[in-house]
Design an enzyme around this catalytic site. Structure first.
Site, mmCIF file in Angstrom:
data_model
loop_
_atom_site.group_PDB
_atom_site.id
_atom_site.type_symbol
_atom_site.label_atom_id
_atom_site.label_comp_id
_atom_site.label_asym_id
_atom_site.label_seq_id
_atom_site.Cartn_x
_atom_site.Cartn_y
_atom_site.Cartn_z
ATOM 1 N N CYS A 171 13.036 10.573 8.490
ATOM 2 C CA CYS A 171 12.842 10.131 9.870
ATOM 3 C C CYS A 171 14.116 10.214 10.706
ATOM 4 C CB CYS A 171 12.305 8.704 9.871
ATOM 5 S SG CYS A 171 13.313 7.612 8.883
ATOM 6 N N GLU A 221 8.053 15.847 16.431
ATOM 7 C CA GLU A 221 8.636 15.639 15.101
ATOM 8 C C GLU A 221 7.929 16.556 14.105
ATOM 9 O OE1 GLU A 221 7.822 12.074 12.769
ATOM 10 O OE2 GLU A 221 9.962 11.954 12.343
ATOM 11 N N GLU A 232 8.616 1.123 11.559
ATOM 12 C CA GLU A 232 9.659 2.162 11.470
ATOM 13 C C GLU A 232 8.931 3.484 11.608
ATOM 14 O OE1 GLU A 232 12.742 1.666 11.396
ATOM 15 O OE2 GLU A 232 13.040 -0.317 10.532
ATOM 16 N N LYS A 285 0.882 -1.181 0.000
ATOM 17 C CA LYS A 285 0.000 0.000 0.000
ATOM 18 C C LYS A 285 0.913 1.224 0.000
ATOM 19 C CE LYS A 285 -1.897 2.995 2.129
ATOM 20 N NZ LYS A 285 -1.713 4.431 1.735
HETATM 21 P P1 NDP Z 1 1.650 8.359 7.932
HETATM 22 O O1 NDP Z 1 1.863 7.665 9.211
HETATM 23 O O2 NDP Z 1 0.565 9.350 7.835
HETATM 24 O O3 NDP Z 1 1.412 7.311 6.749
HETATM 25 C C1 NDP Z 1 2.262 6.262 6.436
HETATM 26 C C2 NDP Z 1 1.509 5.261 5.580
HETATM 27 O O4 NDP Z 1 0.467 4.690 6.377
HETATM 28 C C3 NDP Z 1 0.816 5.868 4.355
HETATM 29 O O5 NDP Z 1 0.792 4.926 3.311
HETATM 30 C C4 NDP Z 1 -0.592 6.119 4.896
HETATM 31 O O6 NDP Z 1 -1.568 6.228 3.888
HETATM 32 C C5 NDP Z 1 -0.785 4.878 5.742
HETATM 33 N N1 NDP Z 1 -1.817 5.008 6.753
HETATM 34 C C6 NDP Z 1 -2.396 6.143 7.247
HETATM 35 N N2 NDP Z 1 -3.323 5.822 8.171
HETATM 36 C C7 NDP Z 1 -3.362 4.473 8.265
HETATM 37 C C8 NDP Z 1 -4.095 3.543 9.049
HETATM 38 N N3 NDP Z 1 -5.031 3.936 9.934
HETATM 39 N N4 NDP Z 1 -3.850 2.218 8.896
HETATM 40 C C9 NDP Z 1 -2.911 1.790 8.028
HETATM 41 N N5 NDP Z 1 -2.182 2.625 7.246
HETATM 42 C C10 NDP Z 1 -2.395 3.953 7.360
HETATM 43 O O7 NDP Z 1 3.051 8.987 7.570
HETATM 44 P P2 NDP Z 1 3.421 9.864 6.335
HETATM 45 O O8 NDP Z 1 3.149 9.170 5.063
HETATM 46 O O9 NDP Z 1 2.843 11.219 6.561
HETATM 47 O O10 NDP Z 1 5.021 9.885 6.505
HETATM 48 C C11 NDP Z 1 5.626 10.717 7.399
HETATM 49 C C12 NDP Z 1 5.884 10.023 8.717
HETATM 50 O O11 NDP Z 1 6.561 8.802 8.523
HETATM 51 C C13 NDP Z 1 6.792 10.830 9.605
HETATM 52 O O12 NDP Z 1 6.226 10.987 10.869
HETATM 53 C C14 NDP Z 1 8.083 10.033 9.705
HETATM 54 O O13 NDP Z 1 8.774 10.117 10.872
HETATM 55 C C15 NDP Z 1 7.650 8.659 9.424
HETATM 56 N N6 NDP Z 1 8.708 7.930 8.753
HETATM 57 C C16 NDP Z 1 9.470 7.051 9.462
HETATM 58 C C17 NDP Z 1 10.501 6.379 8.869
HETATM 59 C C18 NDP Z 1 11.315 5.381 9.609
HETATM 60 O O14 NDP Z 1 12.003 4.600 9.001
HETATM 61 N N7 NDP Z 1 11.266 5.342 10.910
HETATM 62 C C19 NDP Z 1 10.841 6.584 7.471
HETATM 63 C C20 NDP Z 1 9.964 7.505 6.802
HETATM 64 C C21 NDP Z 1 8.935 8.151 7.439
HETATM 65 P P3 NDP Z 1 -2.013 7.712 3.451
HETATM 66 O O15 NDP Z 1 -0.830 8.276 2.741
HETATM 67 O O16 NDP Z 1 -3.176 7.511 2.582
HETATM 68 O O17 NDP Z 1 -2.354 8.458 4.708
#
Ligand code: NDP
Length: 507
Positions: free
Chosen positions: A312, A409, A278, A203
C-alpha cells in the site's frame, strides 16, 4: 525468458523444513471459542503457492453462521475470566506468545513465502517484526493509564469534585486482513487489541490464511482463554461482510482496498461501531535536482517494486527533475533489469510472483492501458514464460496526471515517471498531492531546508526524506484522504482499541 530469473522451477515443498511440511499436512480449520472446528457446511478451499501453482493445503471456509458463533464466543469471553486479568497478566500472555513465535520463526517464514510469494528477506523481516510487536504491546499494556484533574474542579458554585479518567477496552473487535503481508497485518491489529483487553474475531484473506491459523494455534498454547481469539477464514462478501455488520462487534479494523473500505463503513453503520481503515495509496516520490543518484536509483526501485509492488505504501508516482531525468532513468532501467526474480524461498530472490493469476491479469491490463494512453514503456511489461504468476518489473516514462496508470492504484510492479522542470516547492507539492490518496510519500534532495519544506507541503500520513516507506513498531502509520481513517502501530495503534471513561466524584 529474461536472464535475471532464478530458481523459478523450484518445487515448493522440496525446499522447506519438515516442521513446515508437517504443519501443511495438518487439518486447517476455524478457531471458535478455543477449539478448531470444521465449517458448518464442511466447505474448504485450496491455497496454492503463487510461484508454482502447487497446492499447499485445504482450508476450512466459514460463512455468516460461523461468524455469528465466533462473535458470540468473543462477546462471552469479553466479560469472562479475560476481563479479570490485570494489565500485567495480559502483558505476560503477550510476551509468551512472542516467545512461541520465535520458536516457530522458520515455519512462519516459510508459510509466508509459500502462501503469499514474498521473497525470503521480506518474510524474515516480517517475522522479526511481529515478535517485536507482541513485545512492544506487552510493554504498552502495562502503561495503560488515565489522567486525574488536579486540583479538584467545581461542579456547582459550592460543590467541588475530583475527576479521573480510565481507559477501557472497546469490546469485541473484528479484524479484517488482506493477502499482501498477512501475518504482519493481522498482528498489528491483534497485538494492540489484546493489550487493550479486547476479544477478537480475525478474518484473514482466503488467499493467505496459513500463517494466521498457525498464530491461532500458538494463542492457545500461550494460554489465552477460549473465545479471546477466534479466526474465521472465509470470503469477504460473506464472512467479512457479516463481521463488519454484526451488532455485537464494537470495533472493526480493516486493511484492504478503498472500494472495500467503503462497503465496510456502510455495513458498520447499523450499530455505529468504531471503524479503523488502512486503505490504498498512490504515493509520490519526488526527486529534486540536487538528489544523490546513488541513493535515488536503488531507493525508488525499492519504493515501487518491494513485494512486487503489492504494497500500500508503494511509491508509484515518480517525479524526476529534468536535470536528472535521463541519467536517472538509464541507471534505473539497468538496476531494475538486474533484480533477481524467482521463488521466494531462494535467498537470492528480490522479486517474487504476484498473488494470483487473476491479480496478475489485472496488473497486466493496466500495463496495456498505459501503452494505449501514450506512456513510454522503458522496461518490463512482459509475463515471463513458465509457471507461477510472475510479471517483470515495469517502468513507464512520459507519464501525465490524467493517465489511468497514474491515477489508479495498480497494486503491482508498475512505476510511472513524470518529468518536471520547476524548483518552486508549492508547484512541486501540487503535483505530488494530485491524488485522492495520502498514505505515503518521499522527497529526495541533499538540501535539508528543501526536504523539510516539501515534507510540510505533502498531504500524507508518512513522508520520508531520502528513503521511502519505513515501517517500525513504534511509528504511527495511516492515511490522509481516501487512504483511510486512524493510525496503526505505536501508542495510537493501542488507543484505537481503548475507550476513555471520565469519572467524577463529588467531594
Ligand atoms: P480487499 O479490499 O479486496 O480485501 C481486504 C480484506 O477484506 C480481505 O480479507 C477480503 O476478503 C475482505 N473483504 C472483501 N470484501 C469485503 C466486504 N464486503 N466486507 C468485509 N470484508 C471484505 O483487498 P485485497 O485483499 O485485495 O488487498 C489489496 C488492497 O489492500 C490494495 O488495494 C491495498 O492498497 C490495500 N492495502 C492497504 C494497506 C494499508 O495499510 N493501507 C495495506 C495492505 C493492503 P477476500 O479476500 O475474501 O476478498
Amino acid at each position: 525468458m529474461p536472464s535475471n530469473i532464478i530458481e523459478a522451477s523450484w518445487s515448493s515443498l522440496e525446499h522447506v523444513s519438515q516442521a513446515t511440511r508437517d504443519y501443511l499436512n495438518k487439518p486447517h480449520q476455524l478457531l471458535i471459542n478455543g477449539a478448531w472446528v470444521a465449517g458448518l457446511q464442511g466447505d474448504t478451499l485450496d491455497t496454492c503457492d503463487p510461484a508454482t501453482g502447487e497446492k499447499l493445503a485445504s482450508v476450512a471456509i466459514g460463512h455468516e453462521n460461523e461468524v455469528d458463533l465466533a462473535v458470540n464466543a468473543a462477546a462471552t469471553a469479553f466479560v469472562g475470566p479475560w476481563s479479570a486479568l490485570t494489565h500485567f497478566e495480559r502483558a505476560t500472555l503477550l510476551s509468551r506468545l512472542a516467545r512461541l513465535i520465535e520458536d516457530h520463526a522458520d515455519t512462519f517464514t516459510e508459510l509466508e513465502i509459500l502462501d503469499n510469494g514474498m521473497p525470503r528477506f521480506i518474510a524474515e523481516l516480517t517475522i522479526k517484526n511481529i515478535v517485536e510487536m507482541f513485545n512492544y504491546y506487552a510493554g504498552a499494556a502495562q502503561r495503560i493509564e488515565g489522567t486525574t484533574t488536579n486540583p479538584p474542579h467545581h461542579i456547582t458554585a459550592e460543590a467541588e469534585a475530583l475527576t479521573y479518567t480510565i481507559k477501557e477496552p472497546v469490546g469485541v473487535a473484528g479484524l479484517i486482513v488482506p493477502w499482501n503481508v498477512p501475518i504482519s497485518t493481522a498482528v498489528l491489529k491483534l497485538a494492540p487489541a489484546l493489550a487493550a483487553g479486547c476479544t477478537v474475531v480475525i478474518k484473514p484473506s482466503e488467499e493467505t490464511p496459513l500463517s494466521i491459523l498457525l498464530l491461532g494455534e500458538l494463542t492457545i498454547q500461550a494460554g489465552f482463554p477460549p473465545g479471546v481469539v477466534n479466526i474465521i477464514n472465509g470470503y469477504g462478501y460473506d464472512a467479512g461482510h457479516r463481521l463488519a455488520e454484526h451488532p455485537l462487534v464494537d470495533k472493526i479494523s480493516f486493511t484492504g482496498s478503498t472500494a472495500t473500505g467503503r462497503k465496510v463503513i456502510a455495513a458498520a453503520m447499523g450499530n455505529l461501531k468504531k471503524v479503523s481503515l488502512e486503505l490504498g495509496g498512490k504515493s509520490p516520490v519526488v526527486i529534486m535536482p540536487d538528489a544523490d543518484l546513488s541513493l535515488v536509483v536503488p531507493g525508488i526501485a525499492m519504493a515501487t517494486f518491494f513485494l512486487q509492488g503489492q504494497n500500500c505504501m508503494a511509491g508509484t508516482r515518480i517525479f524526476i527533475h529534468d536535470s536528472l531525468h535521463d541519467e536517472c532513468i538509464q541507471q534505473l532501467v539497468a538496476f531494475t533489469e538486474n533484480l533477481p526474480l524467482g521463488h521466494g524461498l531462494s535467498p537470492a530472490t528480490f522479486f517474487g510472483p504476484l498473488i494470483s493469476k487473476a491479480h496478475r491479469d489485472k496488473v497486466y491490463s493496466y500495463i496495456q492501458k498505459g501503452i494505449e494512453e501514450g506512456a513510454t514503456l522503458v522496461t518490463g511489461g512482459q509475463i515471463p514464460e513458465g509457471r507461477g504468476n510472475f510479471l517483470a518489473p515495469t517502468i513507464f516514462t512520459d507519464c501525465s496526471p490524467e493517465m489511468t496508470i497514474v491515477k489508479e492504484e495498480i497494486f503491482g510492479p508498475v512505476m510511472t515517471v513524470q518529468r518536471f522542470s520547476t524548483t518552486d516547492l508549492d508547484a512541486v507539492a501540487a503535483m505530488a498531492n494530485n491524488t485522492e490518496y495520502g498514505l505515503s510519500g518521499s522527497v529526495w534532495t541533499q538540501n535539508l531546508a528543501t526536504a523539510h519544506r516539501l515534507v510540510a507541503r505533502i498531504r500524507a500520513g508518512q513522508v520520508s526524506i531520502n528513503c521511502h516507506g519505513a515501517i517500525a513498531t513504534n511509528i504511527p502509520f495511516g492515511g490522509y484522504g481516501q487512504s483511510g481513517w486512524g493510525r496503526e502501530f505505536g501508542q495510537e495503534g493501542l488507543d484505537a482499541y481503548l475507550e476513555t471513561k471520565a469519572v467524577t466524584a463529588r467531594l
